[in-house]
Every structure is written in structure tokens, then in C-alpha cells.
Motif scaffolding. Structure first.
Motif, PDB file in Angstrom:
ATOM      1  N   ALA A  31       0.821  -1.216   0.000  1.00  8.32           N
ATOM      2  CA  ALA A  31       0.000   0.000   0.000  1.00  8.32           C
ATOM      3  C   ALA A  31       0.850   1.259   0.000  1.00  8.32           C
ATOM      4  CB  ALA A  31      -0.928  -0.006   1.208  1.00  8.32           C
ATOM      5  N   LEU A  47       0.141   3.324  -7.167  1.00  6.98           N
ATOM      6  CA  LEU A  47      -0.829   2.230  -7.127  1.00  6.98           C
ATOM      7  C   LEU A  47      -1.961   2.551  -8.094  1.00  6.98           C
ATOM      8  CD1 LEU A  47      -1.111   1.650  -3.262  1.00  6.98           C
ATOM      9  CD2 LEU A  47       0.170   0.269  -4.888  1.00  6.98           C
ATOM     10  N   THR A  86      -5.715   2.244  -9.952  1.00  8.66           N
ATOM     11  CA  THR A  86      -7.058   2.233  -9.369  1.00  8.66           C
ATOM     12  C   THR A  86      -7.477   0.819  -8.975  1.00  8.66           C
ATOM     13  OG1 THR A  86      -7.992   2.099 -11.608  1.00  8.66           O
ATOM     14  CG2 THR A  86      -7.825   4.286 -10.616  1.00  8.66           C
ATOM     15  N   THR A 104      -5.586  -0.190  -5.798  1.00 10.51           N
ATOM     16  CA  THR A 104      -6.115   0.609  -4.689  1.00 10.51           C
ATOM     17  C   THR A 104      -7.457   0.058  -4.228  1.00 10.51           C
ATOM     18  OG1 THR A 104      -4.967   2.599  -5.442  1.00 10.51           O
ATOM     19  CG2 THR A 104      -6.827   2.921  -3.970  1.00 10.51           C
ATOM     20  N   SER A 110      -8.285  -1.516  -0.549  1.00 13.84           N
ATOM     21  CA  SER A 110      -9.355  -0.903   0.250  1.00 13.84           C
ATOM     22  C   SER A 110     -10.424  -1.921   0.622  1.00 13.84           C
ATOM     23  CB  SER A 110      -9.983   0.270  -0.508  1.00 13.84           C
ATOM     24  OG  SER A 110     -10.726  -0.184  -1.630  1.00 13.84           O
ATOM     25  N   LEU A 117      -2.528   3.133   2.780  1.00 17.61           N
ATOM     26  CA  LEU A 117      -3.124   3.467   1.486  1.00 17.61           C
ATOM     27  C   LEU A 117      -3.743   4.858   1.504  1.00 17.61           C
ATOM     28  CD1 LEU A 117      -4.004   2.216  -1.333  1.00 17.61           C
ATOM     29  CD2 LEU A 117      -6.194   1.739  -0.213  1.00 17.61           C
ATOM     30  N   ALA A 121      -1.451   6.670  -4.645  1.00 18.67           N
ATOM     31  CA  ALA A 121      -2.533   5.705  -4.847  1.00 18.67           C
ATOM     32  C   ALA A 121      -3.692   6.390  -5.560  1.00 18.67           C
ATOM     33  CB  ALA A 121      -2.993   5.140  -3.505  1.00 18.67           C
ATOM     34  N   PHE A 124      -7.238   6.766  -6.168  1.00 16.90           N
ATOM     35  CA  PHE A 124      -8.509   6.416  -5.523  1.00 16.90           C
ATOM     36  C   PHE A 124      -9.684   6.619  -6.464  1.00 16.90           C
ATOM     37  CE2 PHE A 124      -6.345   6.092  -1.563  1.00 16.90           C
ATOM     38  CZ  PHE A 124      -7.226   5.507  -0.655  1.00 16.90           C
ATOM     39  N   ALA A 152     -13.044   2.929  -3.933  1.00 21.42           N
ATOM     40  CA  ALA A 152     -11.964   2.786  -2.954  1.00 21.42           C
ATOM     41  C   ALA A 152     -12.219   3.661  -1.731  1.00 21.42           C
ATOM     42  CB  ALA A 152     -10.622   3.144  -3.592  1.00 21.42           C
TER      43      ALA A 152
END
Length: 386
Positions: free
Chosen positions: A127, A132, A134, A137, A141, A152, A158, A160, A164
């Protein structure tokens, strides 16, 4: 890195110490030298094959110290074979975490499978990777432990999605670490900020409502009520909204589009808010208001000022602030918005003294805030340059 090319720098004794060294420290010392050369040298096909044999020996060493030396030294290297990286990833955490966090040789499918099968600390390392997707992620999540989701949420690399965000809040929305990570992100969607308002308190509540865009009505309600220690700055909220005409309209409907609020926004350089506010109060279209403020001379500004019902006694200060806005430019550097707003306030305060005390206190407070933001950015730049 053939045997011939490596021998001048790695003796027969070193080779023996690598494979038969009496202590892990001996073998780790040689391993570090080898891995440094593997990471830095440009290798031919034959040399690469030889290097892979050496890495395989290191990955099978009974001593944790030796395997960790391999993992740490080649954590960023694209030459580490994927099969060996996967083997290290299944090793003890001290060995696995460096490659899980940094190795470029894993595929996205590898990382997804690992998230679904490894320990909390290993998930957290994944994380914390620099980037990262989608998909990854969302997987973390949805399936990651709270430790992983904390990491994360704070990882700006990351990507999102709404899913997420929703997973993170649904599973761990009451965890302070997850809350802080999400709130500290550069941007969170408005509907996510709205969900988090009821979850957080204290300093996190303050940070949430003064850093991220809230739905217009919620921002107005919070500014009208007393909740925790937070004071909602409607000028700042206006500056971060993506639907400024709606925000201004909601302020007007709620009786919060005051002359003082518009003047404060102008002194802080929030010109789009000022334009839309005068358009709302005057009933004149935004494009025409823009022309009357910026391109129709002093009489144009006076006309829209009067039509909006603004007090005539405020006109000199308003005109001075508009002139300052036109004379002040963004410098194009990092955090230039904070420096621009600080310069705006300084020049307005210098040129016009007859400012009501409440507005003066507000502007002085904002000047301190923007100056501090700009100074922090400059310190960060100088530390980075050093």
C-alpha cells in the motif's frame, strides 16, 4: 558480470565466503558487494545469467541477514528476477517488505495476489508503493487490513476511485489513522468529505472542513452553527468549490452572501467569487459583470457595485482592492497561490486603512496563514535543494 570480469574485484576467498562463510555477517558482507555491482553495472546476457545464479544462492541462504541484504540492496533494481522477487515476498517480513514496497519487477497481478495472501505488514508495504493503480487501490481498500488501509489512505501515489473511498470508509471509517490519511490527501471528492463530517472530531474535523470542499449547504450550516472548535471559512470554501455559481446562490438564499464576505474575498484575491457574487446580487450575467469590473473603467465598477446593493462607502476600498488585484501576479512557483494572496492582503492593508475591525482582524489572520504556508514551502524547497 562474468566470472572473468568479476574476479579482479571478487577473490576466490570471497566466493568461498559467499557460499561457505562461517558467519551470516561474512556472507552478508560479500552479498552486499555483489548486489551493489549487480545493481549498478550494465550487464551482458552472459553476465546477467551469472548474476542471477548468484542472486539465487543468496535467496536460498539459511541466514535471514543474507536474504535481507539481497532484498534491501536490490529493492529498486529491474534486474532482480521476478521469480526471486516473488520468493522474497513470501519470506519473513524483514526480508519481504523492501521488495514489496519498491521492486519494479512485480506485475499488477502479482501484487493483487500478494495482497490477498500476505500478512498485514506486507500488505501495508504494498500500500506504500510509489504508485498504485485504481485496481490495486480498490483491492487493498476492500481486502486489506486496517494497517494497509491506513498506509493506502495517506499515499498520494494511490489512485482512488469512489469505490476505494467508500470501501475505506465503510470498513475503517472510525479508525483515526484512516481518517487522518484521507483528510490529509490533497483532494477528496465532495461527497466523501460530506460522509466524513459525521465521523471525525477535534482537530481532524477542523482539518476536514477547512481543507476540502463541502456541499454548499453543509458548509453554510456548519458556518452558522457551533460544532467542535471548527470555524468554517466561507471565503476558503468558495475558493475550492467546483460549482461556484451554485455555491454563491446557496449563500444568497441562506442570507450569508454579505457585503463583508465579498470584501474579504476580494482582499484575499478570490476574484471569481467576487464576480459571481456581484452577478448574483445584481441579476446581471457573469460575463457582463466581469467586463464591468475589469474592462469598463471606474464607472463600470461603480454601476455594478450600486446595482448589487453594495454600500457606496465601501466603493473606494473595493476599487483599491480591484486595482491591487490587477497589479499583483502569481509568480509561477510552488504554492504561489498563498504568496499571491499574502501580497494582495498586504497591499490592500497598506493602501486602505479604513477597514472595519472585524474584517481587519480576519485579514490579518489570513495574512499570517498565507505567509506561513509560503514560508513552509520555501523551507521545503531549500531542504530539498540541500
Amino acid at each position: 558480470m562474468s566470472v572473468q570480469s568479476i574476479r579482479p574485484q571478487l577473490t576466490e576467498q570471497d566466493i568461498h565466503r559467499l557460499i561457505k562463510g562461517e558467519t551470516p555477517e561474512d556472507r552478508a558482507s560479500v552479498a552486499h558487494r555483489l548486489c551493489r555491482r549487480i545493481a549498478l553495472d550494465v550487464l551482458s546476457d552472459a553476465e546477467r545469467e551469472y548474476a542471477q545464479e548468484i542472486m539465487g544462492i543468496l535467496a536460498d541462504d539459511a541466514a535471514d541477514l543474507v536474504r535481507r541484504t539481497l532484498s534491501v540492496t536490490l529493492r529498486n533494481s529491474p534486474i532482480l528476477p521476478r521469480e526471486i522477487a516473488l520468493k522474497l515476498a513470501q519470506d519473513i517480513e524483514a526480508v519481504a517488505i523492501p521488495v514489496l514496497q519498491d521492486s519494479p519487477v512485480f506485475t499488477e497481478e502479482d501484487l493483487i495476489e500478494l495482497v490477498l495472501s500476505v500478512t498485514a505488514a506486507k500488505q501495508a508495504a504494498i500500500a506504500n508503493r510509489e504508485h498504485l493503480s485504481t485496481t490495486l487501490t480498490e483491492v487493498i481498500s476492500e481486502h486489506g487490513t486496517v494497517e494497509a488501509v491506513r498506509m493506502l489512505s495517506a499515499n498520494e501515489g494511490a489512485e482512488f476511485t469512489d469505490s476505494a473511498y467508500d470501501n475505506s470508509i465503510h470498513r475503517f471509517g472510525s479508525d483515526e489513522g484512516v481518517q487522518k490519511g484521507l483528510i490529509s490527501r490533497e483532494y477528496i471528492p465532495t461527497h466523501i468529505a460530506e460522509k466524513m463530517v459525521s465521523l471525525v472530531s477535534g482537530q481532524l474535523f477542523d482539518l476536514l472542513v477547512n481543507r476540502h470542499e463541502l456541499p454548499a449547504q453543509m458548509a453554510i450550516d456548519l458556518a452558522s452553527a457551533s460544532r467542535e472548535r471548527a470555524t468554517i471559512d466561507l471565503v476558503e470554501q468558495a475558493g475550492r468549490t467546483y460549482d461556484l455559481p451554485r455555491f454563491v446562490s446557496q449563500l444568497h438564499l441562506n442570507g450569508r452572501l454579505t457585503h463583508s464576505l465579498i470584501m474579504r474575498a476580494l482582499c484575499c484575491g478570490q476574484m471569481p467569487f467576487v464576480e459571481h457574487s456581484l452577478a448574483e446580487l445584481s441579476g446581471v450575467g457573469h460575463q457582463r459583470v466581469w467586463l464591468m469590473i475589469h474592462d469598463a473603467g471606474p464607472l463600470g465598477l461603480q454601476a455594478v457595485f450600486d446595482r448589487a446593493g453594495m454600500p457606496r462607502k465601501m466603493l473606494p476600498a473595493f476599487r483599491a482592492a480591484v486595482n491591487v488585484f490587477h497589479e499583483t501576479t502569481h509568480d509561477g512557483g510552488p504554492n504561489d497561490r498563498a504568496r499571491f494572496r499574502a501580497r494582495m492582503i498586504e497591499r490592500v492593508l497598506t493602501q486602505f486603512q479604513a477597514i472595519p475591525k472585524e474584517d481587519l482582524d480576519y485579514l490579518l489572520e489570513k495574512l499570517d496563514y498565507y505567509s506561513e504556508m509560503a514560508a513552509m514551502e520555501e523551507v521545503g524547497d531549500s531542504v530539498g535543494a540541500a
